[in-house]
Scaffold this motif. Structure first.
Motif, mmCIF file in Angstrom:
data_model
loop_
_atom_site.group_PDB
_atom_site.id
_atom_site.type_symbol
_atom_site.label_atom_id
_atom_site.label_comp_id
_atom_site.label_asym_id
_atom_site.label_seq_id
_atom_site.Cartn_x
_atom_site.Cartn_y
_atom_site.Cartn_z
ATOM 1 N N GLU A 153 4.373 39.317 45.502
ATOM 2 C CA GLU A 153 5.442 38.537 44.894
ATOM 3 C C GLU A 153 6.752 39.328 44.811
ATOM 4 O O GLU A 153 7.834 38.788 45.023
ATOM 5 C CB GLU A 153 5.028 38.076 43.501
ATOM 6 N N SER A 154 6.653 40.617 44.501
ATOM 7 C CA SER A 154 7.855 41.426 44.312
ATOM 8 C C SER A 154 8.769 41.373 45.524
ATOM 9 O O SER A 154 9.984 41.234 45.398
ATOM 10 C CB SER A 154 7.479 42.879 44.029
ATOM 11 N N TRP A 155 8.201 41.502 46.711
ATOM 12 C CA TRP A 155 9.010 41.625 47.916
ATOM 13 C C TRP A 155 9.057 40.350 48.753
ATOM 14 O O TRP A 155 10.000 40.152 49.521
ATOM 15 C CB TRP A 155 8.477 42.767 48.783
ATOM 16 N N CYS A 156 8.047 39.499 48.617
ATOM 17 C CA CYS A 156 7.952 38.341 49.508
ATOM 18 C C CYS A 156 8.502 37.046 48.927
ATOM 19 O O CYS A 156 8.925 36.174 49.676
ATOM 20 C CB CYS A 156 6.496 38.105 49.905
ATOM 21 N N GLY A 157 8.466 36.881 47.603
ATOM 22 C CA GLY A 157 8.893 35.609 47.042
ATOM 23 C C GLY A 157 7.845 34.533 47.277
ATOM 24 O O GLY A 157 6.795 34.762 47.882
ATOM 25 N N ASN A 158 8.117 33.313 46.822
ATOM 26 C CA ASN A 158 7.117 32.249 46.861
ATOM 27 C C ASN A 158 7.139 31.426 48.146
ATOM 28 O O ASN A 158 6.220 30.643 48.390
ATOM 29 C CB ASN A 158 7.307 31.311 45.664
ATOM 30 N N ALA A 159 8.158 31.584 48.974
ATOM 31 C CA ALA A 159 8.283 30.746 50.161
ATOM 32 C C ALA A 159 7.106 30.907 51.124
ATOM 33 O O ALA A 159 6.728 29.957 51.808
ATOM 34 C CB ALA A 159 9.591 31.062 50.886
ATOM 35 N N THR A 160 6.517 32.114 51.190
ATOM 36 C CA THR A 160 5.429 32.365 52.141
ATOM 37 C C THR A 160 4.069 32.535 51.469
ATOM 38 O O THR A 160 3.094 32.873 52.132
ATOM 39 C CB THR A 160 5.740 33.640 52.953
ATOM 40 N N LYS A 161 3.985 32.278 50.176
ATOM 41 C CA LYS A 161 2.737 32.507 49.437
ATOM 42 C C LYS A 161 1.596 31.641 49.948
ATOM 43 O O LYS A 161 0.443 32.082 50.012
ATOM 44 C CB LYS A 161 2.952 32.246 47.943
ATOM 45 N N SER A 162 1.877 30.402 50.331
ATOM 46 C CA SER A 162 0.821 29.477 50.766
ATOM 47 C C SER A 162 0.111 29.959 52.028
ATOM 48 O O SER A 162 -1.021 29.567 52.295
ATOM 49 C CB SER A 162 1.411 28.082 51.010
ATOM 50 N N LYS A 163 0.753 30.823 52.805
ATOM 51 C CA LYS A 163 0.158 31.333 54.038
ATOM 52 C C LYS A 163 -0.552 32.671 53.842
ATOM 53 O O LYS A 163 -1.132 33.208 54.793
ATOM 54 C CB LYS A 163 1.239 31.485 55.114
ATOM 55 N N ALA A 164 -0.504 33.209 52.645
ATOM 56 C CA ALA A 164 -1.022 34.562 52.396
ATOM 57 C C ALA A 164 -2.532 34.645 52.603
ATOM 58 O O ALA A 164 -3.284 33.831 52.077
ATOM 59 C CB ALA A 164 -0.674 34.990 50.982
ATOM 60 N N LYS A 165 -2.957 35.658 53.352
ATOM 61 C CA LYS A 165 -4.378 35.914 53.537
ATOM 62 C C LYS A 165 -4.892 36.933 52.531
ATOM 63 O O LYS A 165 -6.092 37.020 52.279
ATOM 64 C CB LYS A 165 -4.646 36.381 54.971
ATOM 65 N N THR A 166 -4.006 37.753 52.009
ATOM 66 C CA THR A 166 -4.350 38.615 50.879
ATOM 67 C C THR A 166 -3.148 38.638 49.942
ATOM 68 O O THR A 166 -2.004 38.514 50.379
ATOM 69 C CB THR A 166 -4.675 40.075 51.297
ATOM 70 N N ILE A 167 -3.439 38.776 48.651
ATOM 71 C CA ILE A 167 -2.378 38.882 47.655
ATOM 72 C C ILE A 167 -2.501 40.237 46.977
ATOM 73 O O ILE A 167 -3.529 40.556 46.384
ATOM 74 C CB ILE A 167 -2.474 37.758 46.616
ATOM 75 N N ASP A 168 -1.447 41.014 47.093
ATOM 76 C CA ASP A 168 -1.429 42.353 46.506
ATOM 77 C C ASP A 168 -0.643 42.316 45.200
ATOM 78 O O ASP A 168 0.458 41.778 45.138
ATOM 79 C CB ASP A 168 -0.779 43.333 47.481
ATOM 80 N N LEU A 169 -1.211 42.890 44.159
ATOM 81 C CA LEU A 169 -0.548 42.935 42.856
ATOM 82 C C LEU A 169 0.317 44.186 42.772
ATOM 83 O O LEU A 169 0.097 45.063 41.942
ATOM 84 C CB LEU A 169 -1.593 42.898 41.740
ATOM 85 N N CYS A 170 1.290 44.251 43.653
ATOM 86 C CA CYS A 170 2.151 45.434 43.700
ATOM 87 C C CYS A 170 3.094 45.469 42.500
ATOM 88 O O CYS A 170 3.374 44.447 41.884
ATOM 89 C CB CYS A 170 2.946 45.455 44.999
ATOM 90 N N ASN A 171 3.562 46.658 42.197
ATOM 91 C CA ASN A 171 4.480 46.819 41.066
ATOM 92 C C ASN A 171 5.802 46.129 41.349
ATOM 93 O O ASN A 171 6.256 46.076 42.489
ATOM 94 C CB ASN A 171 4.732 48.314 40.804
ATOM 95 N N ASN A 172 6.406 45.607 40.298
ATOM 96 C CA ASN A 172 7.728 44.999 40.420
ATOM 97 C C ASN A 172 8.736 45.902 39.712
ATOM 98 O O ASN A 172 8.739 45.997 38.490
ATOM 99 C CB ASN A 172 7.737 43.606 39.789
ATOM 100 N N PRO A 173 9.583 46.609 40.477
ATOM 101 C CA PRO A 173 10.524 47.551 39.854
ATOM 102 C C PRO A 173 11.579 46.861 39.003
ATOM 103 O O PRO A 173 12.228 47.514 38.187
ATOM 104 C CB PRO A 173 11.160 48.251 41.064
ATOM 105 N N THR A 175 10.962 43.835 36.991
ATOM 106 C CA THR A 175 10.400 43.335 35.729
ATOM 107 C C THR A 175 9.432 44.315 35.070
ATOM 108 O O THR A 175 9.202 44.250 33.864
ATOM 109 C CB THR A 175 9.656 42.011 35.962
ATOM 110 N N LYS A 176 8.799 45.198 35.896
ATOM 111 C CA LYS A 176 7.785 46.146 35.404
ATOM 112 C C LYS A 176 6.662 45.426 34.651
ATOM 113 O O LYS A 176 6.103 45.936 33.679
ATOM 114 C CB LYS A 176 8.434 47.219 34.510
ATOM 115 N N GLU A 177 6.310 44.246 35.116
ATOM 116 C CA GLU A 177 5.246 43.455 34.493
ATOM 117 C C GLU A 177 3.888 44.129 34.691
ATOM 118 O O GLU A 177 3.563 44.560 35.801
ATOM 119 C CB GLU A 177 5.215 42.061 35.113
ATOM 120 N N PRO A 178 3.065 44.252 33.633
ATOM 121 C CA PRO A 178 1.723 44.821 33.782
ATOM 122 C C PRO A 178 0.914 44.038 34.809
ATOM 123 O O PRO A 178 1.040 42.813 34.904
ATOM 124 C CB PRO A 178 1.125 44.674 32.375
#
Length: 238
Positions: A153-173, A175-178
């Motif tokens: 989500e941090s780098w890709c945004g929601n426009a391409t989420k529906s095509k995602a084959k894996t979702i990585d919970l990467c850090n968001n510099p 928001t710094k959300e847990p």
């Protein structure tokens, strides 16, 4: 767990080489073992390895990666997404040293990658790689996996989420959300996966779970569960 879900596993060890500067930070040690010693920590009979970060949710058949032709490269990574324009100011590889060093090559993320161990050993990639893969890609070329293989989500945004084959919970510099908080919000199946993991752990430990049914996935109840969890965490901190 292996019996429950039908998979095999082995544990491996590798003594840190005396000729390489010893790292003391745990994060850097983990990084080193997952990247720097690929040519020596696995048995010679193993031809290919797929690495997936523990905080990643796989939504596709990982066998596609194993069978993918990576064009003779020793390994394959997914480039960082660039369609979330809100994060442009954080893309350090587009300016200064990295922009000059990469010379148009993509900057890749290491949360998921494929390693052709045969090619890796043939080209002595390990000897050249005792550094960051993105830095060394002039001498150890990287095959860029299709973007869909790693959505964050941090780098890709929601426009391409529906095509995602894996979702990585990467850090968001920004928001710094847990990560666990983000997981509940970002990954629709997270509640069910988390419940299944907790249930299995309780079974192994012989404990009883307070709730024998997974929480509802409706948005209102999910929000309530998140708030309740956050309240408990806040009280624990106090």
């Amino acid at each position: 767990m292996a019996q429950e879900y039908g998979f095999d596993y082995e544990l491996i060890t590798y003594k840190w080489p005396t000729w390489l500067q010893k790292q003391t930070e745990k994060q850097r040690i983990i990084w080193a073992y997952k990247i720097l010693f690929l040519d020596v920590i696995f048995p010679i009979s193993l031809e290919k390895v797929i690495f997936v970060d523990a905080d990643q949710v796989v939504r596709a058949d990982i066998g596609e990666l194993y069978d993918m032709d990576i064009k003779g490269k020793p390994f394959a990574y997914t480039p960082f997404c660039d369609n979330n324009k809100d994060m442009d100011g954080y893309r350090f590889w587009r300016q200064g040293f990295w922009k000059e060093h990469l010379r148009g090559r993509p900057y890749h993320i290491s949360a998921l990658y494929v390693v052709d161990l045969v090619k890796f050993r043939e080209t002595s990639a390990g000897d050249n790689l005792r550094d960051l893969p993105n830095y060394a890609q002039h001498t150890v070329p990287i095959f860029s996996l299709p973007q869909e293989w790693l959505w964050c989500e941090s780098w890709c945004g929601n426009a391409t989420k529906s095509k995602a084959k894996t979702i990585d919970l990467c850090n968001n510099p920004m928001t710094k959300e847990p990560k666990l908080q983000g997981a509940r919000r970002i990954v629709s199946e997270w509640t069910g996966l988390d419940f299944e993991a907790r249930k299995f752990t309780a079974k192994i430990l012989g404990d009883e779970m307070e709730n024998s049914e997974p929480p509802s996935s409706t948005s209102s109840e999910t929000s309530s569960n998140v708030r309740s969890s956050e309240d408990r965490e806040s009280k624990a901190e106090l």
